[in-house]
Design an enzyme around this catalytic site. Sequence first.
Site, PDB file in Angstrom:
ATOM      1  N   CYS A 132       0.855  -1.274  -0.066  1.00 53.59           N
ATOM      2  CA  CYS A 132       0.008  -0.037  -0.072  1.00 53.59           C
ATOM      3  C   CYS A 132       0.998   1.305   0.038  1.00 53.59           C
ATOM      4  CB  CYS A 132      -0.843  -0.010   1.479  1.00 53.59           C
ATOM      5  SG  CYS A 132      -2.080   1.512   1.242  1.00 53.59           S
ATOM      6  N   ASP A 213      -7.902  -4.118  -7.723  1.00 52.72           N
ATOM      7  CA  ASP A 213      -7.422  -2.924  -6.770  1.00 52.72           C
ATOM      8  C   ASP A 213      -7.869  -1.555  -7.308  1.00 52.72           C
ATOM      9  OD1 ASP A 213      -6.284  -1.144  -5.286  1.00 52.72           O
ATOM     10  OD2 ASP A 213      -4.221  -2.241  -5.413  1.00 52.72           O
ATOM     11  N   HIS A 245      -7.154  -4.754  -3.441  1.00 51.79           N
ATOM     12  CA  HIS A 245      -6.214  -4.321  -2.677  1.00 51.79           C
ATOM     13  C   HIS A 245      -5.892  -4.856  -1.354  1.00 51.79           C
ATOM     14  CE1 HIS A 245      -3.655  -0.324  -1.866  1.00 51.79           C
ATOM     15  NE2 HIS A 245      -4.462  -0.593  -0.548  1.00 51.79           N
TER      16      HIS A 245
END
Length: 295
Positions: A132, A213, A245
């Site tokens: 991330c 994502d 994600h």
Amino acid sequence: MLIKESYADVKTSANGKESTMRIFLFHPTIPGYPNARFPGVALFSEIYQVTGPVARFARQIAGQGYIVAAPSSYHDFTGPEPLAYDVPGTDQGNEWKVVKTLDSYDEDSRRTVDYLLSLPTCTGRIGATGMCLGGHLALRAALDPRITAAIPYFGTDIHSRTLGPNDGPNTSPSAPAPRPDPTTASGFVAPHTIDQFDKLKHCEVAMIFGIKDTHVPDAGRDLIRAKLREAGVTFSFFEFAWAQHAFIRDELSKGRYDPAITKVCFEVLLETFGRVLKTDLGQGTGEKEEVEHVC
């Protein structure tokens, strides 16, 4: 391998602001071999700082024979404790992500590498990984020539130039004009990561994304891949059809954790780090390999 856990508090001073950054250390040990030496890995966390899932990921890497250093990214604003995986924690992490300056992020990564290299048990070879926000930071950290392998997991804000203070998403293939900043040594805001890919030629990169994502859409991944190729970076690019994600987060992932794909990605990390960081490759020739066109 067994693992010894500790931490170090390191002083930082980006943008004229004094702060203390905690680096969590996960160190492999082999009983009877106190002088064993290992490559180092800088592990950058998601927007929640060093949480349980990040620490478990660090232990997995350390158990394969790497000294893992995981810095607390938000030391500019708070202590080293992790944020909660809830709405307030998410909102706070996302707010700090864009308030913290690129120069501060850059100093954090430099100090983390400095710390790893200061350890007598480190071989001097350094890799970077993260997820991330940390995926972006791992790639940005690799602009440092001391880092020779990077495995960014679903790095956010690379394609949109929205890490740190910004004027909104900018997905142009061209770099924007430099922005003045009197608090920096150069007098300008540090360039965005995607506009510095030419500084990654010393490093092998393996980019990992999920096609589902929503933080990094198709066009964003295509831009990142195109800019890496344009810059002549040695890279692999993995896109998993069903991954969303945060698919490697094994706790409070909002239903997105995929252990099977996570396992495949860890093999990518081990192959790249094992070949680049553990093998003595010697000095490269710089020659371009001619691949024979055969069936």
